[in-house]
Design an enzyme around this catalytic site. Structure first.
Site, mmCIF file in Angstrom:
data_model
loop_
_atom_site.group_PDB
_atom_site.id
_atom_site.type_symbol
_atom_site.label_atom_id
_atom_site.label_comp_id
_atom_site.label_asym_id
_atom_site.label_seq_id
_atom_site.Cartn_x
_atom_site.Cartn_y
_atom_site.Cartn_z
ATOM 1 N N GLU A 35 0.825 -1.201 0.000
ATOM 2 C CA GLU A 35 0.000 0.000 0.000
ATOM 3 C C GLU A 35 0.864 1.257 0.000
ATOM 4 O OE1 GLU A 35 -0.238 -2.569 1.989
ATOM 5 O OE2 GLU A 35 -2.287 -3.045 2.571
ATOM 6 N N ARG A 76 8.817 -13.265 0.736
ATOM 7 C CA ARG A 76 8.301 -11.982 1.218
ATOM 8 C C ARG A 76 9.135 -11.448 2.370
ATOM 9 N NH1 ARG A 76 3.449 -11.751 3.550
ATOM 10 N NH2 ARG A 76 3.067 -9.609 2.896
ATOM 11 N N ASN A 123 1.176 -8.203 -6.530
ATOM 12 C CA ASN A 123 1.177 -7.273 -7.652
ATOM 13 C C ASN A 123 1.918 -7.840 -8.865
ATOM 14 O OD1 ASN A 123 0.964 -5.016 -9.220
ATOM 15 N ND2 ASN A 123 2.086 -3.655 -7.845
ATOM 16 N N GLU A 146 4.524 -4.915 -11.430
ATOM 17 C CA GLU A 146 5.953 -4.628 -11.285
ATOM 18 C C GLU A 146 6.773 -5.468 -12.260
ATOM 19 O OE1 GLU A 146 5.625 -3.730 -6.490
ATOM 20 O OE2 GLU A 146 6.289 -5.684 -7.207
#
EC number: 2.4.99.12
Length: 447
Positions: free
Chosen positions: A66, A279, A347, A350
């Site tokens: 975000e 991550r 996402n 990217e």
């Protein structure tokens, strides 16, 4: 609406009553390294910086994804209204570690206050924002109601509501509360038509819902340190004679899928290398440790370890903030968070912006609208697979056929450029119309 006010008062009383326990919980998180060691008091609204004079806009994003989506808007705001102070808050330490290097000069950062009455009142009392821009789905009752009471315009950008959250907010107890909260916003910009419908079903005023596009398509050229750029160039040289694919944003358990596919691919592509990007850095270190324990040769990025041709074919990235640069070294990108039931995707834009051929699993949740939009624009822009075998076949096809690989790369890049055009311009028009020229204590005009 009366029931909504009643439920909010219950929530406010509850959060006030449990504040001492929350304080202890944050201290415990600090000891575990989950809160910033020295700046944790900011979570209770205690500022670590002085508020500059003049108008101030507060942007809030809970985590890294975000936060990165907010940065293009912040940069545009900083360019067109340089005398305006911008404050950005994030919740997680990992988001802060990356975002602090991406914010324009002069933009302030604080850790977001907890949604307790004292923390919110303390925060708003010090910073006195003229407008508040919240990213995605942070519907915190004390914050929203306090801001509304102070006549501070509220905007919700890239607004989304997951199926699970929608069902929860639609319950008889919470629907009156969420209806009350959404009525306080001057602008809600959903990231898809479906999301806009969900907000309307939760009784958001139709006139504040305005679609402008998904900010996560807007992947600007973020700042990269000279050291990082140099190391990426060195990595490109090391990989020049190898067939490379990258598996990014992996959740726990997904590395097993990726490594299983990699082992199958080595039979037909012995010169192939997989770049694994979990991550969380600690997860990457655990993966490398386990692989070495099993006798495999692995290069770990944080240790600047080199790849040995025909020997080292697994490169594990255990660093933060380098994913966009890493996409430039691999022509094929497999996006994680999508190969295990219950996950909700990550996402894709990217990788598409970097010109990668994009592959994702079937559990894409929050990003289903992005997959659909890209595939509608060009089916070759995203390949979606359901099983490990399908993933192996998809990567194998691209590694084996340079012409097909180039076609997929060009498709993803072209679709990205098409979908990302004009988003910031559209967002800015909406902010200027609904937020900056709205009713507030101090009028702001941004042209």
């Amino acid at each position: 609406m009366k029931l909504g006010v009643f439920v909010y008062r219950l929530y406010r009383a509850l959060t006030y009553g449990v504040s001492p326990l929350i304080h202890l919980h944050i201290r415990w998180r600090r000891l575990r390294g989950l809160e910033h060691f020295s700046r944790w008091p900011e979570r209770f609204g205690h500022p670590s910086a002085v508020r500059p004079p003049g108008s101030l806009i507060w942007f809030h994003a809970v985590s890294l994804g975000e936060g990165m989506a907010a940065i293009p808007v912040i940069r545009h705001c900083n360019e067109v209204k340089s005398d305006l102070t911008i404050l950005m808050t994030t919740t997680t330490v990992s988001a802060f570690e990356v975002i602090k290097n991406q914010l324009p000069v002069g933009v302030l950062h604080q850790f977001a206050p907890l949604d307790t009455p004292l923390a919110i009142d303390r925060f708003l009392g010090h910073w006195k924002p003229n407008a508040i821009i919240i990213m995605e789905n942070e519907l915190w009752p004390n914050l929203i109601m306090a801001a509304s009471g102070l006549l501070i315009p509220l905007g919700l950008l890239n607004a989304r509501m997951s199926t699970k959250s929608f069902k929860r907010w639609s319950s008889p107890l919470l629907l009156p509360l969420v209806s009350l909260l959404l009525s306080k916003f001057s602008l809600i910009a959903p990231l898809s038509t479906l999301q806009g419908i969900r907000f309307q079903l939760l009784h958001a005023p139709p006139f504040v819902i305005n679609y402008s596009g998904d900010l996560k398509y807007v992947v600007n050229k973020f700042h990269v340190s000279s050291g990082t750029s140099e190391s990426i160039r060195d990595l490109k040289v090391e990989l020049a004679e190898m067939k490379v694919w990258i598996a990014s944003s992996l959740h726990r358990g997904e590395e097993e899928v990726i490594l299983g596919v990699h082992n199958m691919l080595l039979e037909s592509h012995p010169d192939s290398v997989v770049i694994i990007v979990p991550r969380h850095p600690h997860h990457g270190q655990q993966i490398a440790h386990k692989l070495r324990k099993d006798g495999q040769s692995v290069a770990l990025r944080s240790q600047n370890e080199k790849l040995t041709p025909r020997k080292t074919n697994i490169y594990v990235v255990d660093t933060l903030g380098e994913l966009r640069e890493l996409y430039s070294v691999a022509p094929i990108a497999v996006i994680g968070g999508s190969f295990i039931p219950g996950l909700t995707g990550h996402n894709l834009s990217e990788a598409a912006a970097a010109g990668c051929a994009v592959i994702t699993g079937c559990h894409v949740g929050h990003f289903s609208h992005m997959v659909k939009a890209m595939q509608q624009a060009n089916p070759l822009s995203v390949t979606q697979v359901s099983t490990k075998l399908e993933l192996k076949e998809a990567v194998d096809l691209l590694l084996s056929n340079p012409e097909i690989l180039e076609t997929h790369q060009r498709a993803s890049k072209d679709v990205y450029e098409s979908l990302s055009s004009c988003i910031i311009t559209n967002i800015w028009k909406l902010l200027n119309l609904h937020i900056f020229r709205g009713k507030s204590r101090n009028h702001i005009e941004c042209k």
